[in-house]
Motif scaffolding. Structure first.
Motif, short mmCIF file in Angstrom:
data_model
loop_
_atom_site.label_atom_id
_atom_site.label_comp_id
_atom_site.label_asym_id
_atom_site.label_seq_id
_atom_site.Cartn_x
_atom_site.Cartn_y
_atom_site.Cartn_z
N ALA A 60 -16.57 -6.99 -45.18
CA ALA A 60 -16.75 -8.41 -45.45
C ALA A 60 -16.46 -9.25 -44.21
O ALA A 60 -17.18 -10.22 -43.92
CB ALA A 60 -15.84 -8.84 -46.60
N ARG A 61 -15.44 -8.88 -43.45
CA ARG A 61 -15.12 -9.66 -42.26
C ARG A 61 -16.22 -9.54 -41.21
O ARG A 61 -16.61 -10.54 -40.61
CB ARG A 61 -13.79 -9.20 -41.67
CG ARG A 61 -13.41 -10.04 -40.46
CD ARG A 61 -12.17 -9.57 -39.75
NE ARG A 61 -11.94 -10.39 -38.56
CZ ARG A 61 -11.05 -10.10 -37.61
NH1 ARG A 61 -10.28 -9.01 -37.74
NH2 ARG A 61 -10.91 -10.89 -36.56
N VAL A 62 -16.71 -8.34 -40.98
CA VAL A 62 -17.76 -8.14 -39.97
C VAL A 62 -19.02 -8.93 -40.35
O VAL A 62 -19.65 -9.55 -39.48
CB VAL A 62 -18.09 -6.64 -39.83
CG1 VAL A 62 -19.33 -6.44 -38.96
CG2 VAL A 62 -16.90 -5.89 -39.23
N ASP B 152 -13.14 -9.12 -27.63
CA ASP B 152 -12.25 -8.07 -28.12
C ASP B 152 -11.65 -8.50 -29.46
O ASP B 152 -11.21 -9.65 -29.62
CB ASP B 152 -11.11 -7.81 -27.13
CG ASP B 152 -11.60 -7.11 -25.85
OD1 ASP B 152 -12.81 -6.84 -25.74
OD2 ASP B 152 -10.76 -6.86 -24.97
N VAL B 153 -11.63 -7.57 -30.42
CA VAL B 153 -11.14 -7.91 -31.74
C VAL B 153 -10.49 -6.68 -32.37
O VAL B 153 -10.89 -5.55 -32.09
CB VAL B 153 -12.30 -8.42 -32.64
CG1 VAL B 153 -13.39 -7.37 -32.79
CG2 VAL B 153 -11.79 -8.85 -34.01
N GLU B 154 -9.47 -6.91 -33.20
CA GLU B 154 -8.80 -5.81 -33.89
C GLU B 154 -9.29 -5.74 -35.32
O GLU B 154 -9.36 -6.76 -36.02
CB GLU B 154 -7.29 -6.00 -33.85
CG GLU B 154 -6.52 -4.80 -34.37
CD GLU B 154 -5.03 -4.91 -34.15
OE1 GLU B 154 -4.33 -5.13 -35.16
OE2 GLU B 154 -4.57 -4.79 -33.00
N LEU B 155 -9.62 -4.54 -35.77
CA LEU B 155 -10.09 -4.31 -37.13
C LEU B 155 -9.34 -3.11 -37.68
O LEU B 155 -9.45 -2.00 -37.14
CB LEU B 155 -11.60 -4.04 -37.11
CG LEU B 155 -12.42 -4.35 -38.37
CD1 LEU B 155 -12.35 -5.82 -38.73
CD2 LEU B 155 -13.87 -3.93 -38.15
N SER B 156 -8.53 -3.31 -38.71
CA SER B 156 -7.69 -2.25 -39.29
C SER B 156 -6.90 -1.50 -38.22
O SER B 156 -6.81 -0.27 -38.23
CB SER B 156 -8.56 -1.27 -40.09
OG SER B 156 -8.93 -1.84 -41.32
#
Length: 419
Positions: free
Chosen positions: A64-66, A308-312
């Motif tokens: 959902a975030r992506v 740059d992004v953090e995912l889980s």
């Protein structure tokens, strides 16, 4: 794609899986792979070759975030895995391949033409098309359910777009080639890429011919909406941009509408589930929502990180691609308890079958009306269905669909009560 339930088996080796391969989705067990990823590596890197790789997002929240956060994840560098490593020719020209605010400007007139109030005027026509299709289903004899409902989306969208009825069968076949060019039933001797290119050429040519026959403002169908809409810089869409968006709209309709009932009927025909649904008309809407969750016809969409992004807990670097697996998100047990059970009492209104955020399916109202009319007419005309053979699934990493679903139908001898 197969709609499987992960069985007890040897642990999935995530270093060896290949979710790009269409055969994995047609003959393998993608749900077992996604289940393993959600449990062990919800954000997983797959190296495709020496040059290319991508991240897989598999949980509901990450998918959902992506899909939702266009400020971090862009749609303008390619929205499907078959474009990995290639420049997307539709970038900033086609609705799915455009970010806000340009996307919002392009979407608004199409959304107005497809809102539920406008479409209600077409409901009687949609009902007539559904009835015409189902009236030909034999009583007590085997037939191919997927073949019957495969004609529905073109009957609906072809009318809304003003396309010549004589062209509907060929356009239906070409869209099937476009979404599953590697499928053994559709692939040309020259290979999957040649099949895709030919389908594109013929579909684009059909739209160009339809445009060339139009004069002035036209009759107000969807192609006329695209012809007359203005971009954020005040100009109108170029012919190539109109054709590109016609392709996107038609593809979206032919992707969603047939594969939801195919997947649902594959389950409803088992263990008296169809009779249970027919006996509880108050569960009609929740059953359709469950069918959408269950089918998740668009398996994935691709996005690229703009920063740059953090995912889980995993860092995704700027420019890296992320495949948001919708079919996996809609089986996330943290959101949908007992996710591998088709349950008409679930009413999962938060499913992601239509996406989420700015790119929420622009044709969702069309799809819902078509599905409502189809399932209502099925329940009214038929008392039961039985499977007569194994379904055949599309070889496609994009579309979770069935190309053949052999069933036997039993017609009602008297009417059914509605809510």
């Amino acid at each position: 794609m197969k709609l499987t339930r992960p069985a007890e088996q040897e642990p999935v080796d995530l270093e060896k899986v290949d979710l790009v391969d269409p055969a994995v989705h047609g003959e393998g067990d993608p749900h077992a792979i996604w289940h393993a990823m959600r449990e062990r590596e919800p954000v997983h890197w797959q190296q495709v070759d020496e040059r290319l790789g991508y991240w897989s997002a598999t949980t509901y929240d990450d998918v959902a975030r992506v899909l939702k956060d266009h400020r971090v994840f862009t749609s303008e560098h390619g929205t499907l895995l078959n474009l990995l490593g290639k420049k997307d020719p539709a970038s900033r020209k086609q609705l799915p391949a455009t970010d806000p605010p340009r996307h919002t400007k392009m979407r608004s007139p199409v959304q107005r033409a497809l809102n539920s109030k406008v479409l209600e005027r077409h409901r009687p026509q949609i009902h007539d098309e559904v009835k015409r299709l189902l009236d030909g289903v034999p009583d007590g004899e085997a037939f191919d359910f997927a073949e019957v409902v495969g004609a529905l989306p073109m009957a609906v969208t072809g009318t809304l777009m003003g396309l010549d009825r004589d062209d509907w069968p060929q356009l239906t076949y070409l869209t099937s080639q476009a979404i599953a060019p590697d499928d053994p039933e559709f692939i040309m001797p020259e290979g999957g890429e040649a099949t895709l290119q030919r389908a594109h050429r013929e579909l684009f040519a059909a739209f160009e011919q339809s445009m060339s026959r139009r004069k002035g403002e036209g009759d107000g169908d969807l192609i006329d909406v695209l012809r007359t809409m203005e971009m954020d810089d005040g100009r109108k869409l170029r012919p190539s941009e109109i054709v590109s968006n016609c392709y996107s709209l038609l593809l979206g309709a032919n992707v969603t509408t047939p594969h939801v009932p195919n997947a649902a009927m594959g389950e409803l025909a088992k263990d008296d589930k169809y009779a249970d649904w027919a006996a509880h008309p108050e569960l009609f809407d929740s059953g359709i929502n469950e069918a959408l969750r269950w089918s998740s016809p668009a398996s994935h969409f691709l996005r690229y990180a703009k920063t740059d992004v953090e995912l889980s807990g995993v860092t995704i670097r700027q420019g890296e691609p992320v495949a948001a697996w919708i079919g996996s998100a809609n089986r996330d047990s943290s959101v949908f308890p007992d996710p591998y059970e088709f349950d008409i009492r679930r009413d999962p209104r938060n499913h992601l079958a239509f996406g989420v955020g700015p790119h929420y399916c622009v044709g969702h109202a069309v799809a819902r009306i078509a599905l409502h009319e189809l399932f209502q007419e099925l329940l009214d005309q038929f008392s039961g269905f039985e499977p007569t053979g194994e379904p055949q699934h599309l070889h496609s990493n994009f579309i979770a669909g069935m190309k053949h679903l052999p069933l036997v139908a039993t017609r009602r001898t008297e009417g059914r009560a509605r809510v």
